[in-house]
Design a protein around this motif. Structure first.
Motif, PDB file in Angstrom:
ATOM      1  N   PRO A 169      35.807  28.735  37.701  1.00 52.63           N
ATOM      2  CA  PRO A 169      35.930  30.010  38.419  1.00 52.63           C
ATOM      3  C   PRO A 169      37.399  30.395  38.605  1.00 52.63           C
ATOM      4  O   PRO A 169      38.274  29.527  38.661  1.00 52.63           O
ATOM      5  CB  PRO A 169      35.260  29.727  39.769  1.00 52.63           C
ATOM      6  N   LEU A 170      37.636  31.697  38.710  1.00 50.71           N
ATOM      7  CA  LEU A 170      38.997  32.163  38.935  1.00 50.71           C
ATOM      8  C   LEU A 170      39.430  31.804  40.348  1.00 50.71           C
ATOM      9  O   LEU A 170      38.597  31.734  41.261  1.00 50.71           O
ATOM     10  CB  LEU A 170      39.075  33.686  38.759  1.00 50.71           C
ATOM     11  N   PRO A 171      40.718  31.572  40.576  1.00 48.63           N
ATOM     12  CA  PRO A 171      41.199  31.286  41.934  1.00 48.63           C
ATOM     13  C   PRO A 171      40.808  32.422  42.886  1.00 48.63           C
ATOM     14  O   PRO A 171      40.765  33.593  42.493  1.00 48.63           O
ATOM     15  CB  PRO A 171      42.719  31.210  41.770  1.00 48.63           C
ATOM     16  N   ALA A 172      40.551  32.062  44.152  1.00 48.34           N
ATOM     17  CA  ALA A 172      40.008  33.022  45.111  1.00 48.34           C
ATOM     18  C   ALA A 172      40.892  34.252  45.281  1.00 48.34           C
ATOM     19  O   ALA A 172      40.396  35.389  45.306  1.00 48.34           O
ATOM     20  CB  ALA A 172      39.811  32.316  46.460  1.00 48.34           C
ATOM     21  N   LEU A 178      40.975  41.251  41.809  1.00 51.30           N
ATOM     22  CA  LEU A 178      40.274  41.904  40.701  1.00 51.30           C
ATOM     23  C   LEU A 178      38.988  42.576  41.191  1.00 51.30           C
ATOM     24  O   LEU A 178      38.670  43.709  40.794  1.00 51.30           O
ATOM     25  CB  LEU A 178      39.948  40.886  39.603  1.00 51.30           C
ATOM     26  N   GLU A 179      38.257  41.877  42.060  1.00 55.62           N
ATOM     27  CA  GLU A 179      36.960  42.408  42.505  1.00 55.62           C
ATOM     28  C   GLU A 179      37.113  43.695  43.315  1.00 55.62           C
ATOM     29  O   GLU A 179      36.172  44.490  43.403  1.00 55.62           O
ATOM     30  CB  GLU A 179      36.204  41.340  43.305  1.00 55.62           C
ATOM     31  N   ALA A 180      38.276  43.900  43.883  1.00 52.96           N
ATOM     32  CA  ALA A 180      38.505  45.127  44.667  1.00 52.96           C
ATOM     33  C   ALA A 180      38.412  46.381  43.800  1.00 52.96           C
ATOM     34  O   ALA A 180      38.311  47.493  44.314  1.00 52.96           O
ATOM     35  CB  ALA A 180      39.881  45.064  45.328  1.00 52.96           C
ATOM     36  N   HIS A 181      38.451  46.191  42.494  1.00 50.69           N
ATOM     37  CA  HIS A 181      38.419  47.353  41.601  1.00 50.69           C
ATOM     38  C   HIS A 181      37.005  47.688  41.120  1.00 50.69           C
ATOM     39  O   HIS A 181      36.810  48.699  40.432  1.00 50.69           O
ATOM     40  CB  HIS A 181      39.346  47.109  40.401  1.00 50.69           C
ATOM     41  N   GLY A 182      36.044  46.818  41.456  1.00 50.97           N
ATOM     42  CA  GLY A 182      34.640  47.130  41.185  1.00 50.97           C
ATOM     43  C   GLY A 182      34.284  47.328  39.727  1.00 50.97           C
ATOM     44  O   GLY A 182      33.484  48.205  39.395  1.00 50.97           O
ATOM     45  N   CYS A 183      34.854  46.521  38.873  1.00 49.51           N
ATOM     46  CA  CYS A 183      34.496  46.632  37.449  1.00 49.51           C
ATOM     47  C   CYS A 183      34.182  45.237  36.914  1.00 49.51           C
ATOM     48  O   CYS A 183      34.518  44.231  37.555  1.00 49.51           O
ATOM     49  CB  CYS A 183      35.645  47.274  36.670  1.00 49.51           C
ATOM     50  N   PRO A 184      33.519  45.152  35.758  1.00 51.75           N
ATOM     51  CA  PRO A 184      33.205  43.828  35.201  1.00 51.75           C
ATOM     52  C   PRO A 184      34.472  43.007  34.944  1.00 51.75           C
ATOM     53  O   PRO A 184      35.507  43.562  34.566  1.00 51.75           O
ATOM     54  CB  PRO A 184      32.492  44.147  33.890  1.00 51.75           C
ATOM     55  N   ILE A 185      34.358  41.681  35.165  1.00 49.00           N
ATOM     56  CA  ILE A 185      35.473  40.759  34.889  1.00 49.00           C
ATOM     57  C   ILE A 185      35.008  39.814  33.788  1.00 49.00           C
ATOM     58  O   ILE A 185      33.960  39.172  33.922  1.00 49.00           O
ATOM     59  CB  ILE A 185      35.860  39.969  36.155  1.00 49.00           C
ATOM     60  N   LEU A 186      35.758  39.765  32.710  1.00 57.05           N
ATOM     61  CA  LEU A 186      35.349  38.963  31.554  1.00 57.05           C
ATOM     62  C   LEU A 186      36.354  37.844  31.311  1.00 57.05           C
ATOM     63  O   LEU A 186      37.371  38.048  30.651  1.00 57.05           O
ATOM     64  CB  LEU A 186      35.261  39.843  30.297  1.00 57.05           C
ATOM     65  N   PRO A 187      36.092  36.641  31.850  1.00 60.66           N
ATOM     66  CA  PRO A 187      36.995  35.520  31.574  1.00 60.66           C
ATOM     67  C   PRO A 187      36.743  34.984  30.166  1.00 60.66           C
ATOM     68  O   PRO A 187      35.611  34.947  29.703  1.00 60.66           O
ATOM     69  CB  PRO A 187      36.622  34.470  32.626  1.00 60.66           C
ATOM     70  N   MET A 188      37.774  34.592  29.501  1.00 62.07           N
ATOM     71  CA  MET A 188      37.654  33.999  28.158  1.00 62.07           C
ATOM     72  C   MET A 188      38.904  33.166  27.906  1.00 62.07           C
ATOM     73  O   MET A 188      39.829  33.183  28.718  1.00 62.07           O
ATOM     74  CB  MET A 188      37.489  35.087  27.092  1.00 62.07           C
ATOM     75  N   ARG A 189      38.926  32.429  26.801  1.00 60.80           N
ATOM     76  CA  ARG A 189      40.114  31.603  26.568  1.00 60.80           C
ATOM     77  C   ARG A 189      41.331  32.499  26.297  1.00 60.80           C
ATOM     78  O   ARG A 189      41.167  33.665  25.921  1.00 60.80           O
ATOM     79  CB  ARG A 189      39.865  30.621  25.431  1.00 60.80           C
ATOM     80  N   TYR A 190      42.509  31.923  26.498  1.00 59.02           N
ATOM     81  CA  TYR A 190      43.744  32.706  26.347  1.00 59.02           C
ATOM     82  C   TYR A 190      43.767  33.501  25.035  1.00 59.02           C
ATOM     83  O   TYR A 190      44.020  34.703  25.003  1.00 59.02           O
ATOM     84  CB  TYR A 190      44.974  31.786  26.308  1.00 59.02           C
TER      85      TYR A 190
END
Lengths: 423, 294
Positions: A169-172, A178-190
């Motif tokens: 998980p991403l650091p809190a 990021l979540e304050a912007h209300g859009c999908p977050i897509l984690p992936m490798r660098y």
């Protein structure tokens, strides 16, 4: 999680807009740049870039924004974005020297538990090479569009986040921002995130190149590209927001950077980049459309013509002239007298030996043998056909972006030329 | 894609023309004389470039400030075989050897659009040179030979199809059509003459060459008008001047249809005031001159 303090390092276009928009979202923001003069100007409200709403947002969020040239001020931040504009040379190669230096300064100054995020456009492999033991380093794709940077930063379509370990998980603090912007977050490798950024731009270039290729055919066979575009946009596989406007090639620097990166990687790795090279060639070809048209209609016919050129910026609503088609055209017109007007860019930037800076679009047109509109500033749409016909000495109007009403201009006795339609 | 060595035009001290009896060379010589530019015109009579002794002979005649224009070549009508290729390369070898002995200010090599793949329809100077026949390979090889002469300021000119009243060749196009119409009252096209080509008048060729000499240009430049029309249209333009005395007929087509268009942006950038002679006007001019000569 309490609201994180967010830092932005590098107060050029990307960093400044991103920082100001983070403040608008309600976060306390530290804006850092090692250039003391730049920070002093920002403190006085003098912005180095022009973007719609930017000045208003700086004033509105002054309480949450602090500008500093002292890197130790970043110690207050939970998340620090490294966001300088990465300069490119004439062939689109990035100069990574400044971002390397800034990243080093930020790493030294930030808290050990702070999350560092590279926001600048970097080549695949860059972020992994900068990992520090025990540090939290991420890469985030930026999708800044000159002239729409504020809108894009406040309402992102999604966040693409490059991680050392995407399953974690991403650091809190980072997540909260990021979540304050209300859009999908897509984690992936660098590497995926770094290449995702390039992939987005390649798709855009493919659309633009398709549009330019077919617009040129339209000019020859009597079709009208502006009639075709709405039909394409109703195709779900293409879409309403597809980049289908015919233009004068690719400009601005960022897309060219990614084209150069893909060619370089393909050469190094032995993959096929033939289509990318074709896009580059097509872009060069279309960039000279205005010159070819001007030559055909005026330069080859008239002795010592005077040319009015409206627009110097590479696109509307920006001061940037990087790879500007207008400046490229003017470079070829050194043998002729020109009159120049741009709402933001001073005429001196054209470095033309026989240029007169005009006070307005109409002033530029007075007595000119031809008018060429090289940047689609919206104020040029208001130019009146009858008024222009009266002021121009010649009859040629070259309006690649179709800002003007072709029918009205032809009715006024002017020879009107635009991209994607037969003259 | 050329660069000008001199921003302001200035006449070369002297121009040495090699292959001086040819169609383009004669027109260029006339232009230079009209401009009062000293020209040394050498044809194969004065200097046989196929012979080894031509190296010393040419070197002895070249002066440091000369611009040398290399137009000497055995054209396809003299042969398209390997023997012709070798002779042409021998001539160039001797020219290069002479230029190594006696330096000149500028070397202008007259190449050909045959260096491009004949299947490529749109050509710029950046189009890869990939000739399909020995004639094209000859010109490409000679370009490379010229570029390898140490210290040479080289300009390579690649003309498209050149026409003019005094053309000595009988290549398919305006010249042959005009002669055929005058002699037989008949212009023969392969198929329906659909192929699109760019035809440049010899006066445009020499005008551009003259400007390149004045500005000491280097690099590669295609010589074309930027406007291609079909052979059918060319035939019609020629026939127009003969009234009902010229008929256009079709012959069976031997080859597949190919087209050739030039993007002349480089030419426009190099010479922004360049105004090619429209082919309608060029053909009319040739006809007038032919009638006057008769």
């Amino acid at each position: 999680v309490s609201s994180p303090v967010v830092g932005f390092a590098g107060m050029t276009h990307l960093g400044l807009v991103s920082g100001v928009c983070a403040a608008e979202k309600g976060f306390r923001v530290v804006c850092y740049d090692p250039a003391a003069a730049r920070i002093a100007a920002l403190r006085k409200g003098e912005l180095p870039v022009s973007e719609p709403q930017l000045g208003e947002l700086v004033a509105k969020n002054a309480r949450r924004l602090s500008f500093t040239a002292d890197a130790t001020d970043l110690a207050a931040c939970d998340v620090v974005y490294i966001a300088p504009d990465v300069p490119t040379d004439d062939v689109g190669q990035s100069d990574l020297g400044p971002i390397n230096a800034l990243l080093e300064a930020v790493t030294a100054a930030a808290r050990r538990d702070a999350v560092l995020v590279v926001l600048s456009q970097v080549p695949p492999g860059f972020t992994r090479s900068k990992q520090r033991p025990g540090g939290m380093l991420y890469y985030q794709v930026e999708t800044l569009i000159f002239g729409r940077a504020v809108e894009r930063a406040l309402q992102p379509e999604r966040y693409i986040v490059g991680c050392a370990e995407p399953s974690q998980p991403l650091p809190a603090a980072y997540s909260a921002f990021l979540e304050a912007h209300g859009c999908p977050i897509l984690p992936m490798r660098y590497e995926s995130a770094e290449l995702a950024k390039i992939s987005i731009n390649m798709c855009l270039v493919a659309s633009v190149s398709t549009a330019n290729t077919l617009a040129e055919l339209c000019e020859k066979i009597g079709a009208d590209w502006s009639e075709i575009v709405p039909a394409l946009k109703l195709d779900k596989r293409i879409g309403q927001h597809a980049y289908l406007a015919a233009g004068l090639g690719i400009a601005g620097g960022n897309l060219e950077r990614d084209l150069a990166t893909v060619c370089r990687l393909a050469d190094e790795l032995g993959t096929d980049a033939g289509v990318v090279r074709a896009w580059i060639a097509n872009s060069r070809h279309r960039r000279d459309w205005a010159l070819r048209t001007l030559h055909r209609e005026v330069l080859s016919r008239k002795e010592r013509p005077v040319i009015a050129v409206l627009g110097l910026a590479y696109k509307q609503d920006t001061h940037s002239t990087k790879n500007s088609p207008s400046l490229a055209l003017l470079e070829q017109l050194h043998a002729f007298a020109v009159r120049l007007y741009d709402p933001l860019v001073p005429a001196a930037e054209a470095r033309h030996p026989d240029a007169r800076a005009a006070n307005s679009a109409l002033d530029a047109c007075d007595g000119a043998d031809a008018l060429v509109i090289m940047t689609p500033w919206s104020e040029f749409r208001a130019l009146n056909a009858a008024e222009l016909a009266r002021r121009l000495k010649g009859r040629t109007v070259i309006d690649p972006y179709a800002l003007l009403d072709a029918r009205a201009f032809r009715k006024a006795g002017l020879d009107y030329h635009t991209l994607g339609a037969r003259s | 894609v050329i660069a000008h060595g001199s921003r302001e035009p200035r006449s070369p001290e002297r121009v040495v023309l090699l292959g001086a009896r040819g169609f383009i060379a004669r027109a260029l010589r006339e232009r230079l004389e009209a401009e009062r530019i000293n020209a040394l015109a050498l044809s194969s009579t004065e200097l046989d470039l196929t012979r080894a002794e031509s190296v010393a002979q040419l070197a002895a005649r070249i002066e440091r400030n000369d611009a040398v224009v290399m137009l000497a070549a055995l054209t396809p009508d003299k042969g398209r075989d390997a023997g012709t290729l070798i002779q042409n390369l021998t001539m160039m070898r001797h020219v290069c050897a002479a230029l190594e002995k006696a330096r000149c200010e500028q070397l202008v090599y007259f190449s050909s659009d045959a260096v491009y793949d004949s299947g490529v329809s749109r050509v710029t100077e950046e189009t890869p040179a990939a000739p399909r026949d020995l004639y094209g390979a000859m010109h490409r090889t000679r370009e490379i030979m010229a570029a390898s002469v140490p210290g040479v300021r080289l300009l390579v000119l690649r003309p498209t199809l050149v026409y003019g009243t005094h053309d000595t060749h009988d290549a398919y196009g305006p010249n042959r059509f005009r002669r055929a119409a005058a002699k037989d009252g008949k212009i023969a096209l392969f198929g329906d003459g659909e192929e699109m080509r760019d035809h440049i008048h010899v006066d445009d060729v020499v005008r551009i060459t003259h400007m390149c000499l004045e500005q000491q240009s280097t690099g590669v430049l295609n010589l074309a008008t930027g406007r291609s029309i079909s052979f059918r249209k060319v035939a019609e333009l020629v026939a127009l001047h003969f009234g009902e005395r010229a008929e256009i007929v079709s012959l069976p087509r031997a080859n597949v249809i190919t087209h050739r268009h030039y993007d002349v942006t480089s030419l426009i950038k190099a010479f922004p005031g360049y105004r090619p002679i429209p082919i309608e006007e060029g053909i009319a001019r040739c006809h007038r001159e032919m009638v006057q000569a008769a």
